[in-house]
Structures are given as C-alpha cells and as structure tokens.
Design an enzyme around this catalytic site. Structure first.
Site, PDB file in Angstrom:
ATOM      1  N   GLY A  55     -15.537  68.046  22.632  1.00 65.65           N
ATOM      2  CA  GLY A  55     -14.186  67.496  22.480  1.00 65.65           C
ATOM      3  C   GLY A  55     -13.298  68.020  23.579  1.00 65.65           C
ATOM      4  O   GLY A  55     -13.663  68.988  24.260  1.00 65.65           O
ATOM      5  N   CYS A  82     -21.047  72.341  22.379  1.00 59.84           N
ATOM      6  CA  CYS A  82     -19.850  72.608  23.164  1.00 59.84           C
ATOM      7  C   CYS A  82     -18.648  72.850  22.247  1.00 59.84           C
ATOM      8  O   CYS A  82     -18.610  73.834  21.526  1.00 59.84           O
ATOM      9  CB  CYS A  82     -19.621  71.472  24.164  1.00 59.84           C
ATOM     10  SG  CYS A  82     -18.451  71.933  25.444  1.00 59.84           S
ATOM     11  N   TYR A  83     -17.679  71.921  22.210  1.00 59.77           N
ATOM     12  CA  TYR A  83     -16.538  72.097  21.305  1.00 59.77           C
ATOM     13  C   TYR A  83     -17.014  72.296  19.869  1.00 59.77           C
ATOM     14  O   TYR A  83     -16.486  73.144  19.127  1.00 59.77           O
ATOM     15  CB  TYR A  83     -15.617  70.870  21.375  1.00 59.77           C
ATOM     16  CG  TYR A  83     -14.397  70.961  20.480  1.00 59.77           C
ATOM     17  CD1 TYR A  83     -13.240  71.582  20.928  1.00 59.77           C
ATOM     18  CD2 TYR A  83     -14.405  70.420  19.198  1.00 59.77           C
ATOM     19  CE1 TYR A  83     -12.116  71.670  20.110  1.00 59.77           C
ATOM     20  CE2 TYR A  83     -13.291  70.506  18.377  1.00 59.77           C
ATOM     21  CZ  TYR A  83     -12.146  71.127  18.839  1.00 59.77           C
ATOM     22  OH  TYR A  83     -11.048  71.217  18.030  1.00 59.77           O
ATOM     23  N   GLU A 171     -27.597  66.713  25.307  1.00 55.06           N
ATOM     24  CA  GLU A 171     -27.675  65.245  25.341  1.00 55.06           C
ATOM     25  C   GLU A 171     -27.616  64.691  26.764  1.00 55.06           C
ATOM     26  O   GLU A 171     -28.011  63.542  27.010  1.00 55.06           O
ATOM     27  CB  GLU A 171     -26.561  64.626  24.479  1.00 55.06           C
ATOM     28  CG  GLU A 171     -25.140  64.751  25.017  1.00 55.06           C
ATOM     29  CD  GLU A 171     -24.463  66.093  24.706  1.00 55.06           C
ATOM     30  OE1 GLU A 171     -25.169  67.086  24.482  1.00 55.06           O
ATOM     31  OE2 GLU A 171     -23.223  66.137  24.714  1.00 55.06           O
ATOM     32  N   ASP A 227     -27.517  40.052  23.873  1.00 58.25           N
ATOM     33  CA  ASP A 227     -27.194  40.286  22.460  1.00 58.25           C
ATOM     34  C   ASP A 227     -27.297  39.005  21.637  1.00 58.25           C
ATOM     35  O   ASP A 227     -27.921  38.987  20.572  1.00 58.25           O
ATOM     36  CB  ASP A 227     -25.781  40.883  22.323  1.00 58.25           C
ATOM     37  CG  ASP A 227     -25.625  42.170  23.118  1.00 58.25           C
ATOM     38  OD1 ASP A 227     -26.663  42.746  23.503  1.00 58.25           O
ATOM     39  OD2 ASP A 227     -24.481  42.587  23.369  1.00 58.25           O
ATOM     40  N   LYS A 370     -27.588  49.278  23.094  1.00 59.10           N
ATOM     41  CA  LYS A 370     -28.075  48.232  23.992  1.00 59.10           C
ATOM     42  C   LYS A 370     -29.576  48.350  24.281  1.00 59.10           C
ATOM     43  O   LYS A 370     -30.306  47.353  24.248  1.00 59.10           O
ATOM     44  CB  LYS A 370     -27.289  48.310  25.321  1.00 59.10           C
ATOM     45  CG  LYS A 370     -27.474  47.120  26.206  1.00 59.10           C
ATOM     46  CD  LYS A 370     -26.566  46.011  25.765  1.00 59.10           C
ATOM     47  CE  LYS A 370     -26.676  44.785  26.608  1.00 59.10           C
ATOM     48  NZ  LYS A 370     -25.710  43.772  26.184  1.00 59.10           N
TER      49      LYS A 370
END
Ligand code: XMP
Length: 514
Positions: A55, A82-83, A171, A227, A370
């Site tokens: 964040g 992290c945050y 990530e 899509d 996606k």
C-alpha cells in the site's frame, strides 16, 4: 460450486492484481477484496488463506488503511506483503518506522531455509524491494526468517499461528524465487490442493450456464475481440441455437477481419448458434464524414454502434439474457484501495444494456484474468489467431486515421497494417511485441516514384511493449524488418509515399494516435 479459495486484501498497492494472478498460477482460486471488507464477510467466505497487499502509506499514520486484529485470530494462515507485512507487525505489537536506508529495486536477501515459506529457496536470493518504512522490531511470538544488508526484518514468521510477513514483493517477477514462495504459502502452509484448472472451470461454467438459462433466449454482442469471442463460444457450447450473436461490422475493422469473424461464428463455422452480421460500413462512414476531432469520432462511433445494435435487438424481440464479456480486472478496477467492487461497463459495449429488452445479464468470464480468458479460449478450441489477438480499440481504425475518416483512408490503413502484421509475424516477433499497428497520418508530402512526382500520405508504424497499457516503450524492431515493411507499403499501397516509425513512449505519447 464450493471452490477452495485464497483471498487478497487490497490496501491500495500497485501490484494487487498481480498477487492474485500469481496465486492462480499455483492452481489456487483467488479473489481480491478491499481492506474495508467486513470481517464477518471474510469469515463467511471460509478462505484457506489470506494475503495482505502492499500500500502507498505508512501503517502508523492516523488515517492509514488498516484492518481488525481479529483477522490474525481466525486460525486461517495470513501472509503480509510489504505494507501488509508492516501492518501485521504494527497491529500485533512490533515496531515499524522510517527506514534509515530506503530499499528500491533488486536486493540480495538472506533467508532461513528452514522456514516453510522458503522451502527449496536458496539461502541467498534476489528479491524486489520497494519501501521507505521498515520493520525495526518483529512482533512478540514472531521469529525473523530473512534479512538484507540494510533491513533486519525482511521476513518474519509465527509458525504456530500461521502468520507470515514479507517486506519484499514475491509477486513481482524480479523476485527470483517469488513464485516458489507464494506456492509454498498457498499450497504448503494453507494446504490448498491446487484444483483451479481451466478445463474444470470451462466444464463447470458450461453446466452452470445450461442450468441458469434453461430454455431461455440469449443475446450476445460479438466484437470479434478475445473476451466476447470466448464468452460467445462458451455460451454456444452450453446452449447452442438458443444463442444469437450480433456482429456489427462498422467498416473500421482490420483487413478481412469481418470475414474472419464470420468464418468462425457464421453458418459455415463450427458452432450451432444464430449469427447475424450487420454490414453497417456506409452508415458509419456517412456519420463520420467531415469529422476530425478524435473524441467526437469516438462518440459518433459508439452511438451509431448502439443504434445499429438496437435495431437488430428490436427485430429479435425480448430475450431472457444478455451476455457481456466482462473480465475480472473490470470488476476489480474500482480505484486504488479496492472499494467494494463496482462493475465498469465493458469498454466496447458500454451502454448496450439500455437498448435491449432482457431479464438478466450473464458474464461468464467475470472471474477470469486476461491470460486465463485466453487459456479458456484454447480449452474451448477457438483458433489461436482469435485467442491471441492483440488489443483492438472499440472505435477501431476510426482512431488510427488522424483527421477525417473516409472509405479510401480506411483502405490505405487496412492494407498497410496487414503488410506490417504479416512481416512482423514472418520475423517471429508477433508474440513478443505488446501491441503493433499501422496508422494513417493526416500529412501529405512530395515524393517521386518512377519519373512521376507524387503528393501522398505518410503511414506511421507503431509497436510498443507494455505490461499494463498505462505506460509503454516503443519496441526495438530490427531495421531490416522495418525496411521491408516500408518498401512493401510504398510499392503495394496506392496513396502512400512515406513510412515513419514512431519512437515515442507513453507517456508522453499514447499507444493509439487519437
Ligand atoms: P492509449 O491510446 O490510451 O491506449 O495509450 C491504451 C490501450 O487502450 C486501447 N484503447 C481503446 N480501447 N476504446 C477501446 O476499447 C477506445 O476508445 C480506446 N482507446 C485506446 C488501446 O488500443 C491500447 O490497448
């Protein structure tokens, strides 16, 4: 379907969707929720694990994003990133403060390989850091299990309670062993069995659609994009000719694209559905005559699209369901901090629901990213050229022709673009460039061909690499490839006597020309 899941609590970090995607790559289903989500709602979801994202703020600020301490007492494993790691330490009695040395970028981290988080990770590994605060003291009950030269607590764990805090970003792909660490958390620590697989998803979705639709009538606006194509095929496999697909050819598609879509979905294609192709080219060209301003062109194309669709919908009459190709990022993107998910209207069919008489919307791809939509497409047997199609804007070539759109300019840009795409594919670059196309500038200049003086248009070639389409760099295409494209366009496309390659990054440029 009682799907095993991990939830990601979003504190406004820029990588929130990436965290969820990486978890899904471990074959574990994952959803993103705002940090404001009520704890009772979280309990009701019965997740196998919880991940807190990064964040933008300091967790000790008075108005910082926070969560209830109860989250750590549910008996569900929690991983803070992290945050999220700092917040966990802060709430559980550790200390977080401004770091004497900020760390940004690739950093060597030394890990305790006996931690279940770091199983099979080498003792020293490169991780992506991005923080100005740091954990100066771990919370009681926690043990430090990683550090760097400047960061005494790069990771901490409380194994008994299943709580883990990581200062860096597993990530992000720059973290060499990041995928392994997330795998260790969701599959090892949380005990997820990893049953989120595309073949099962597709099969379940088809069953669910059948159950939901019954003998109802379904209408789908098909653009030929990834899509809507995947959504349409999934529906067609489930309910066959109860489905009607309307495909509006606005005359601003790429060369032969209308016919390609018809070949797949039309009467000679592979599916038993009702396919209606509306050849509305002339209508759009008439509306666009004399219009030069980009936003005005977008508006005209959007409005005319709805009008054409409305006319077709009226002929069909009332339907039970309308299909939309909404995908998971559309659902999540409700601003940083992930306010409770507000659904964005799908870019290309925005405004459609109002002009159709229907009972309910079906969004078969609502839970997919996606790349998962593409996997589902392949699973459904959709041809690769449709599944790996590049992003193509709803207003089509209308915004790749600078200034007024005419049938002749559409021909020029279609032909130039087809040559460009063909040569890029021949050079084996088609899967490695993010987005590439030819555009038609509004510039005419003097040239000479044979003994003739010419006064013709300049075509601009664009090719960019991008991760999120918010920023982009021009792609480095070998000069010989550009030369071949240039000479073919000049020789084969009447009305062009110059070819430019656009080097501009975004910002300051945009990817499209208008
Ligand atoms: P820009 O030009 O804004 O493009 O850098 C970013 C991405 O969005 C696509 N794009 C559009 N897509 N309707 C769409 O459906 C539009 O009006 C539109 N404008 C841009 C563009 O192709 C790129 O992928």
């Amino acid at each position: 379907m009682d799907q095993e899941k991990v939830i990601v609590i979003d504190f406004g970090g820029q990588y929130n969707q990436l965290v969820a995607r990486r978890v899904r790559e471990c074959n574990v289903y994952c959803e993103i929720y705002s940090y404001k989500t009520d704890i009772e709602q979280i309990k009701a979801m019965n997740p196998k694990g919880i991940i807190l994202t990064g964040g933008p703020n300091s967790c000790y600020g008075s108005d910082s994003q926070s969560c209830t301490k109860e989250l750590f007492e549910l008996g569900i494993p929690v991983l803070g990133l992290c945050y999220g790691a700092q917040l966990m330490m802060h709430l559980l009695g550790g200390k977080v403060e401004k770091a004497p040395v900020q760390e940004y970028g690739k950093t060597e981290v030394f890990v305790d390989t006996s931690s279940p988080l770091f199983t099979d990770v080498p003792k020293s590994t490169i991780c992506w850091m991005s923080h100005s605060d740091y954990i100066s003291r771990e919370a009681p009950g926690f043990t430090v299990c990683a550090h760097t030269a400047d960061c005494p607590v790069a990771a901490a764990e409380n194994k008994a309670q299943g709580l883990y805090a990581i200062q860096f970003h597993p990530e992000v792909l720059h973290t060499q062993e990041g995928t392994k660490m997330l795998h260790n958390f969701v599959r090892g620590i949380c005990g997820c069995s990893g049953t989120w697989k595309m073949d099962a998803f597709v099969e379940n979705s088809i069953q669910e659609i059948r159950k939901k639709v019954g003998s109802g009538k379904v209408l789908c606006a098909l653009s030929g994009g990834v899509d809507s194509s995947v959504a349409a095929v999934m529906m067609a496999k489930a309910i066959g000719d109860q489905l009607t697909c309307v495909f509006v050819d606005h005359g601003l598609l790429r060369k032969n694209e209308g016919d390609e879509v018809e070949a797949v979905f039309g009467p000679k294609g592979s599916y038993e559905l009702n396919f209606i192709r509306v050849n509305a080219q002339e209508r759009f060209y008439e509306k666009l005559a004399g219009v030069e301003e980009p936003e005005k062109k977008r508006k005209i194309i959007g409005e005319e699209f709805i009008r054409v669709f409305e006319e077709e919908a009226k002929k069909i009459g009332a339907v039970d369901f309308l299909v939309q190709g909404t995908i998971y990022p559309d659902v999540v993107e409700s601003g940083l901090g992930g306010e409770s998910a507000v659904i964005k209207s799908h870019h290309n069919v925005g405004g459609l629901p109002d002009c159709v008489d229907f009972r309910e919307i079906i969004e078969p791809l609502r839970n997919l990213f996606k790349d998962e939509v593409r996997k589902a497409g392949l699973e459904l047997g959709i041809p690769e050229h449709l599944v790996f199609r590049q992003p193509f804007p709803g207003p089509g070539l209308g915004i790749r022709i600078i200034g007024e759109v005419t049938a002749d300019k559409v021909r020029i840009v279609q032909d130039a673009d087809a040559i460009y795409r063909e040569e890029i594919a021949k050079a084996g670059l088609n899967r490695s460039i993010g987005q590439y196309f030819a555009a038609l500038t509004n510039m005419r200049s003097v040239g000479v061909m044979g003994d003739e003086r010419t006064y013709d248009y300049a075509v601009a070639l664009r090719a960019v690499n991008t991760i999120d389409f918010m920023t982009a760099e021009s792609a480095e295409i070998p000069f010989e490839v550009l030369q071949t494209v240039m000479s073919r366009i000049i020789n084969e496309v009447r009305g062009v006597n110059r070819v430019f390659y656009d080097l501009t990054s975004k910002p300051p440029g945009t990817i499209e020309f208008e």
